[in-house]
Design an enzyme around this catalytic site. Structure first.
Site, PDB file in Angstrom:
ATOM      1  N   ASP A 241      -6.158 -13.792   9.411  1.00 34.39           N
ATOM      2  CA  ASP A 241      -5.000 -13.622   8.506  1.00 34.39           C
ATOM      3  C   ASP A 241      -3.817 -14.498   8.887  1.00 34.39           C
ATOM      4  O   ASP A 241      -2.673 -14.033   8.914  1.00 34.39           O
ATOM      5  CB  ASP A 241      -4.543 -12.143   8.501  1.00 34.39           C
TER       6      ASP A 241
ATOM      7  N   HIS B  34     -11.341 -14.013   3.656  1.00 33.58           N
ATOM      8  CA  HIS B  34     -12.518 -13.199   3.338  1.00 33.58           C
ATOM      9  C   HIS B  34     -13.649 -14.079   2.823  1.00 33.58           C
ATOM     10  O   HIS B  34     -14.819 -13.848   3.123  1.00 33.58           O
ATOM     11  CB  HIS B  34     -12.185 -12.140   2.290  1.00 33.58           C
TER      12      HIS B  34
ATOM     13  N   GLU C 220     -10.926  -6.771  -4.297  1.00 34.10           N
ATOM     14  CA  GLU C 220     -10.758  -7.833  -3.299  1.00 34.10           C
ATOM     15  C   GLU C 220     -12.009  -7.903  -2.424  1.00 34.10           C
ATOM     16  O   GLU C 220     -12.224  -7.050  -1.566  1.00 34.10           O
ATOM     17  CB  GLU C 220      -9.513  -7.519  -2.456  1.00 34.10           C
TER      18      GLU C 220
ATOM     19  N   GLU D 150      -9.314 -13.518  -1.352  1.00 35.32           N
ATOM     20  CA  GLU D 150      -8.565 -13.811  -0.123  1.00 35.32           C
ATOM     21  C   GLU D 150      -9.281 -14.928   0.633  1.00 35.32           C
ATOM     22  O   GLU D 150     -10.490 -14.857   0.881  1.00 35.32           O
ATOM     23  CB  GLU D 150      -8.462 -12.546   0.732  1.00 35.32           C
TER      24      GLU D 150
ATOM     25  N   ASP E  37       2.456   1.998   3.267  1.00 36.63           N
ATOM     26  CA  ASP E  37       3.389   1.022   3.850  1.00 36.63           C
ATOM     27  C   ASP E  37       4.810   1.427   3.483  1.00 36.63           C
ATOM     28  O   ASP E  37       5.747   1.268   4.254  1.00 36.63           O
ATOM     29  CB  ASP E  37       3.209  -0.385   3.262  1.00 36.63           C
TER      30      ASP E  37
ATOM     31  N   ASP F 200     -11.181 -11.853  10.673  1.00 39.60           N
ATOM     32  CA  ASP F 200     -10.105 -12.046   9.707  1.00 39.60           C
ATOM     33  C   ASP F 200      -8.800 -12.279  10.481  1.00 39.60           C
ATOM     34  O   ASP F 200      -8.104 -11.329  10.818  1.00 39.60           O
ATOM     35  CB  ASP F 200     -10.037 -10.746   8.874  1.00 39.60           C
TER      36      ASP F 200
ATOM     37  N   HIS G 225       0.884  -1.170   0.000  1.00 40.76           N
ATOM     38  CA  HIS G 225       0.000   0.000   0.000  1.00 40.76           C
ATOM     39  C   HIS G 225       0.924   1.223   0.000  1.00 40.76           C
ATOM     40  O   HIS G 225       1.984   1.192   0.637  1.00 40.76           O
ATOM     41  CB  HIS G 225      -0.811   0.145   1.283  1.00 40.76           C
TER      42      HIS G 225
ATOM     43  N   ASP H 231      -5.044 -13.586  -2.332  1.00 40.35           N
ATOM     44  CA  ASP H 231      -4.404 -13.230  -1.072  1.00 40.35           C
ATOM     45  C   ASP H 231      -4.428 -14.495  -0.228  1.00 40.35           C
ATOM     46  O   ASP H 231      -5.486 -14.943   0.239  1.00 40.35           O
ATOM     47  CB  ASP H 231      -5.129 -12.075  -0.376  1.00 40.35           C
TER      48      ASP H 231
ATOM     49  N   ASP I 196      -0.967 -12.406   2.250  1.00 40.19           N
ATOM     50  CA  ASP I 196      -1.601 -11.380   3.076  1.00 40.19           C
ATOM     51  C   ASP I 196      -1.875 -12.051   4.421  1.00 40.19           C
ATOM     52  O   ASP I 196      -3.010 -12.398   4.753  1.00 40.19           O
ATOM     53  CB  ASP I 196      -2.891 -10.889   2.401  1.00 40.19           C
TER      54      ASP I 196
HETATM   55  C1  XLS Z   1      -7.728  -6.618   4.611  1.00 40.44           C
HETATM   56  C2  XLS Z   1      -7.252  -6.790   3.245  1.00 40.44           C
HETATM   57  C3  XLS Z   1      -6.085  -5.910   2.831  1.00 40.44           C
HETATM   58  C4  XLS Z   1      -5.960  -5.887   1.337  1.00 40.44           C
HETATM   59  C5  XLS Z   1      -5.147  -4.756   0.796  1.00 40.44           C
HETATM   60  O1  XLS Z   1      -8.523  -7.379   5.122  1.00 40.44           O
HETATM   61  O2  XLS Z   1      -6.962  -8.140   3.034  1.00 40.44           O
HETATM   62  O3  XLS Z   1      -4.921  -6.340   3.445  1.00 40.44           O
HETATM   63  O4  XLS Z   1      -5.441  -7.072   0.849  1.00 40.44           O
HETATM   64  O5  XLS Z   1      -5.681  -3.534   1.084  1.00 40.44           O
HETATM   65 NI    NI Z   2      -5.988  -8.937   1.404  1.00 40.91          NI
HETATM   66 NI    NI Z   3      -7.825  -9.569   4.799  1.00 42.39          NI
END
Ligand code: XLS
Ligand code: NI
Ligand code: NI
Length: 447
Positions: free
Chosen positions: A317, A279, A240, A276, A112, A315, A109, A304, A347
């Site tokens: 992750d 998600h 996404e 993702e 980042d 989430d 991003h 992702d 991700d």
């Molecule tokens: C958040 C998202 C984010 C996107 C990029 O849940 O996964 O990390 O991948 O903005």
């Molecule tokens: Ni993501």
């Molecule tokens: Ni995410």
């Protein structure tokens, strides 16, 4: 293939060498057991199938903070007082880790890579300086940009959304950020550009004009598409999907919702989906389901790669380690003919309790080996042809005569009545779910 592993000012992971493939018999935790970049799978190198990417945000920008406590990892590269110097340190750490993991791509991003300053112009200058350095690092290491994006959800100004914000002034700032992020992505040769609609949704219907917000979102995406194309961006724009979090309801709920939206607004030629895993599960689907829906619509862009936790409704992750999930995902990807310009972006974040420098490497090695195994299992399933044969057989009544006519749109409802009346009641046919599930499990032991 001998790319340098360290090109920055300071080495942040001195105890780690480049991670190499050592094969299934190896007991070295800092080696790949399955990911062998040069191994040919269906005529293509593993590296080209999987197109792994490391994400900048989870790995280099934060250190384990959660709503209940602060960072548990105090990264050396984040220490300092001058924002530009910190951004440079962070970039050194990023390119070192990515090189040592032998990962070909990264994703970021805007914020980042480079901190926001007190004016838009200062922010732009700062970002341009960092993009110039990233370009140099890319040339030195051979690492490429899978996708860029703008973070238009963290700053408090975006608390009510970015392109769906009720205040045009905020929307314009989101536009400015997306413009700069697109400039950066094009400058770095990014192969895709992602929109994750973090706060593009609502918290309560009582204060929200959802119709207007969705129209604004479409208008905004159209402007971004047009600007991107005007500056020479040739890659895919990716949406996404995510159903919720941070908003109660996010407009880009899941793959099918996004596909409908893109088609409705004439954006389906330029946009694809970035699916993702976590998600998809938040939306009540499996990871493979959302991939399948995207692939069926010719809109499978990128992945992702992460996973959720069966007991948690958010989430989490986590790094992907579930082979069953990875195999199902790679089956869809292979059936889709590969990724095109997308790839597998981690991700994913370390657990808050994982505080060793080595943990970054274990996490990525595990994720890469899981998808490499998933790829090999999917290859077995496809090359044996058994699943395909079962599917073909299941739909055979549509392959000729009346079924075929139905598919071609040559029948009406009265024709169906006639056909049903003539042929009598059909015998039920088994779906053979247990059999196909056994075939999947068998493939796990054939790689
Ligand atoms: C958040 C998202 C984010 C996107 C990029 O849940 O996964 O990390 O991948 O903005
Ligand atoms: Ni993501
Ligand atoms: Ni995410």
């Amino acid at each position: 293939m001998s790319r340098p592993v360290f090109v920055g000012q300071k080495e942040y992971f001195p105890s780690i060498n480049r991670i190499e493939y050592e094969g299934r018999e190896s007991d070295n935790p800092l080696a790949f057991k399955a990911y062998d970049p040069d191994r040919l799978v269906m005529g293509k190198r593993m590296e080209e199938h999987l197109r792994f990417a490391v994400c900048y945000w989870h790995t280099f920008c934060s250190g384990g903070a959660d709503p209940f406590g602060s960072e548990t990892r105090n990264h050396e590269w984040l220490i300092g007082s001058a924002p530009l110097a910190i951004s440079e340190q962070k970039m050194d750490a990023a390119f070192e880790l990515i090189s040592k993991l032998n990962v070909p791509y990264y994703c970021f991003h805007d914020i980042d890579m480079s901190a926001e300053s007190d004016s838009l112009i200062a922010t732009q200058l700062h970002l341009e300086t960092m993009v110039a350095l990233a370009k140099k690092r890319q040339t030195e290491t051979g690492i490429k940009l899978l996708w860029g994006t703008a973070n238009v959800f963290s700053n408090p100004r975006y608390m009510n959304g970015a392109s769906t914000n009720p205040d045009f002034h905020v929307l314009a700032h989101a536009g400015a950020q997306v413009k700069m992020a697109l400039d950066a992505t094009v400058e770095l040769g990014g192969e895709n550009y992602v929109f994750w609609g973090g706060r593009e949704g609502y918290s309560t219907l009582f204060n929200t004009d959802t119709k207007r917000e969705l129209e604004h979102m479409a208008q905004f995406l159209t402007m971004a598409r047009d600007y991107g194309r005007s500056i020479g961006f040739k890659g895919d724009f990716l949406i996404e999907p995510k159903p919720m979090e941070p908003t109660k309801h996010q407009y880009d709920f899941d793959a099918q919702t996004v596909i409908g939206f893109l088609r409705h607004h004439g954006l389906d030629k330029d946009f694809k989906l970035n699916i993702e895993a976590n998600h998809a599960t938040l939306a009540g689907h499996t990871f493979a389901h959302d991939l399948r829906m995207a692939a069926d619509a010719n809109m499978l862009g990128s992945i992702d790669a992460n996973r959720g936790d069966y007991q948690n409704g958010w989430d989490t992750d986590q790094f992907p380690t579930d082979l069953y999930d990875c195999a199902q995902a790679m089956l869809v990807v292979l059936e889709n003919g590969g990724f095109g310009s997308g790839g597998l972006n981690f991700d994913a974040k370390l657990r808050r309790e994982s505080t060793n420098i080595d943990d970054f490497f274990h996490a990525h090695i595990g994720g890469m080996d899981s998808f490499a195994r998933g790829l090999l299992i999917a290859e077995k399933l496809i090359s044996s042809g058994k699943l395909d044969a079962i599917k073909q057989q299941r739909y055979r009544s549509f392959d000729d005569s009346t079924g075929k006519q139905f598919e071609r749109g040559e029948l009406n409802l009265e024709d169906l009545f006639e056909f049903a009346n003539e042929t009598g009641y059909p015998e039920p046919e088994s779906g053979q779910q247990e059999l196909v599930e056994n075939l999947i499990n068998d493939a796990f032991f054939q790689i």
